[in-house]
Design an enzyme around this catalytic site. Structure first.
Site, PDB file in Angstrom:
ATOM      1  N   ALA A 117       0.533  -0.950   0.362  1.00 40.78           N
ATOM      2  CA  ALA A 117       0.067  -0.203  -0.405  1.00 40.78           C
ATOM      3  C   ALA A 117       1.006   0.549   0.108  1.00 40.78           C
ATOM      4  O   ALA A 117       0.908   2.000   1.322  1.00 40.78           O
ATOM      5  CB  ALA A 117      -0.911   0.097   1.500  1.00 40.78           C
ATOM      6  N   ALA A 118       1.806   1.689  -1.204  1.00 39.15           N
ATOM      7  CA  ALA A 118       3.135   2.505  -1.108  1.00 39.15           C
ATOM      8  C   ALA A 118       2.370   4.490  -1.667  1.00 39.15           C
ATOM      9  O   ALA A 118       3.609   4.457  -1.103  1.00 39.15           O
ATOM     10  CB  ALA A 118       2.952   1.641  -2.764  1.00 39.15           C
ATOM     11  N   CYS A 174      -0.704   2.863  11.564  1.00 39.54           N
ATOM     12  CA  CYS A 174      -1.259   4.497  11.760  1.00 39.54           C
ATOM     13  C   CYS A 174      -1.687   4.115  12.962  1.00 39.54           C
ATOM     14  O   CYS A 174      -3.280   5.555  13.067  1.00 39.54           O
ATOM     15  CB  CYS A 174      -0.615   5.612  11.151  1.00 39.54           C
ATOM     16  SG  CYS A 174      -1.648   6.217   9.957  1.00 39.54           S
TER      17      CYS A 174
END
Length: 475
Positions: A124-125, A246
């Site tokens: 997931a760049a 996150c």
């Protein structure tokens, strides 16, 4: 409970109390969630060493504080913030990336285990902070499959990769569930920085918790389980998988890892992160994960787990889609020799980690290690577009110049600050002293800005239109 906690959903606070039973720690967590996030940068060692960067920027009013888990990372305080950090010369030329300090942790954890990885996937760049960090750790060798599900973000990913001089990526645009079936046991290392509820970014984005609910968190965790399963199948036995988010709740973090361990009990082991950096122990969980609450290091919240694949597992069903024929072919030996010679004349050079391919009149450089993946998934962009052929030779591409140029002083024309600003604004440059060469690499602070031609006494601007900047730049 402090008044500030009323800004956070009650169910979320209940979850956090379970993680932080100590009242003082819980209060510290709630309090720091209301404070603005301090900024941080990561120096791009593909273009400059940390020591040289610090010397070059010493005259700025920057206070740089080292990030303990990333040798290239620094928290930054500036007295004068009238000029956006993204508009300083060193950012425009790719010498640093504006990256939140906690988000540097997953790549550090990955390369602490596999320093010599040749095939890496960033599942997931976008926007590219971790992809460019991985590329720097690999010194542009091997290959990084950088995937991004959101089509609108693929362009941003490519722009950041290009600005940082990255040459070893192959970009895809898929739901990452495809990789387990399509590329089984293909990667030495995989980073799954999973889509999540984003609880850790509340200091940067006050609306991060606006749509938060326990129900949505459970839905996100279901997707995360699918993604980690796909990643695990795409990983070689003996390879390392880093799972990060996150966010702060255990539903999307510890419970996702627990699910994988339960699913493949004989094939997965946790490799603990307690000693990853000085001070890591205060964020370490009993399992050996890092659960970084914002108050621990005055950062965003983050979760990082590192796993090793011990053995093969039963493969997923093979994909039913058709990839189609690759529209590229290898260049002939004769043409390869001609291209290498012509490129060297304008100071563009590369090594065996890149291979020449062509499509119609386009010449491309693919990472050599991507070859086994060709024909198994469709790529949106591979490596670097080197040149377009035309009657009189080659039209060298901007991204190739930024990544490959190794000019000597005879092939460059160093711009002044005012001239470099004109260049970034997309305007032709009228230097006080005309260049002696008809074609040259224009540089500022010894960094290549592009390949340009002299027309009379001016330097014709070749900066790509989509990159042109408005407003005040530099200082």
């Amino acid at each position: 409970m402090s008044d500030s906690s009323s800004l956070l959903p009650a169910d979320f606070l209940t979850l956090m109390r379970q993680n932080l039973p100590d009242e003082a720690a819980f209060e510290a967590f709630v309090a720091i969630c209301q404070q603005p996030l301090r900024r941080s940068i990561r120096i791009n060692t593909l273009k400059i060493s940390v020591a040289d960067f610090l010397a070059q920027t010493a005259h700025y009013d920057w206070q740089l504080t080292p990030v303990p888990w990333c040798d290239e990372g620094f928290w930054i305080t500036r007295e004068d913030e009238s000029l956006p950090l993204g508009s300083v010369a060193e950012h425009l030329s790719g010498l640093f990336y504006i990256q939140e300090a906690s988000s540097m942790l997953p790549v550090t954890a990955l390369f602490d285990a596999v320093s010599n990885a040749e095939t890496v996937m960033d599942m997931a760049a976008a926007p590219g902070s971790k992809t460019t960090q991985i590329a720097a750790r690999m010194n542009n060798h091997g290959v990084i499959l950088a995937n991004e599900f959101s089509s609108s973000r693929v362009k941003v990913l490519h722009a950041n990769i290009s600005r940082c001089g990255v040459s070893n990526t192959a970009l895809t645009h898929f739901d990452a569930r495809v990789f387990g079936p399509a590329l089984p046991e293909m990667f030495d290392a995989i980073l799954l920085d999973a889509p999540c509820s984003g609880e850790g970014v509340i200091r940067k984005d006050a609306d991060a918790m606006k749509n938060w609910s326990l129900e949505s968190t459970a839905e996100i965790a279901a997707t995360q389980r699918d993604l980690i399963d796909s990643a695990f199948h795409a990983l070689k036995p003996g390879g390392t998988l880093v799972y990060s988010t996150c966010t702060l709740n255990q539903i999307e973090n510890q419970q996702v890892i627990a699910w994988l361990l339960e699913r493949y009990p004989d094939a997965v082991e946790i490799t603990p992160l307690n000693d990853l950096f000085a001070g890591a122990a205060q964020a370490a969980t009993v399992e050996g994960y890092l659960h970084v609450f914002p108050h621990l290091f005055d950062s965003e919240g983050f979760f990082v787990a590192r796993l090793r694949k011990l053995a093969s597992v039963e493969p997923m069903p093979e994909p039913t889609y058709k990839v189609g024929k690759l529209p590229f072919s290898h260049v002939s030996r004769k043409l390869e020799s001609e291209i290498v010679q012509a490129a060297a004349a304008v100071s563009l050079t590369w090594d065996a980690s890149l291979t020449l391919w062509q499509r119609d009149k386009e010449i491309w450089l693919f990472p050599t290690h991507v070859t086994p993946m060709l024909g198994k998934v469709r790529f949106s962009r591979i490596g670097l577009k080197l040149a377009e052929t035309f009657a009189k030779g080659y039209r060298w591409q901007h991204e190739a110049v930024i990544a490959l140029a190794q000019p000597d002083e005879n092939q460059t024309f160093e711009l002044s600050a005012a001239e470099a600003e004109e260049w970034y604004h997309g305007r032709d440059v009228y230097p006080e002293v005309a260049p002696t060469r008809d074609e040259m690499i224009v540089t500022y602070q010894q960094q290549p800005l592009g390949l340009a031609k002299k027309v009379g006494s001016r330097i014709k601007n070749s900066y790509p239109r989509e990159l042109v900047r408005d407003g005040r730049l530099f200082r």
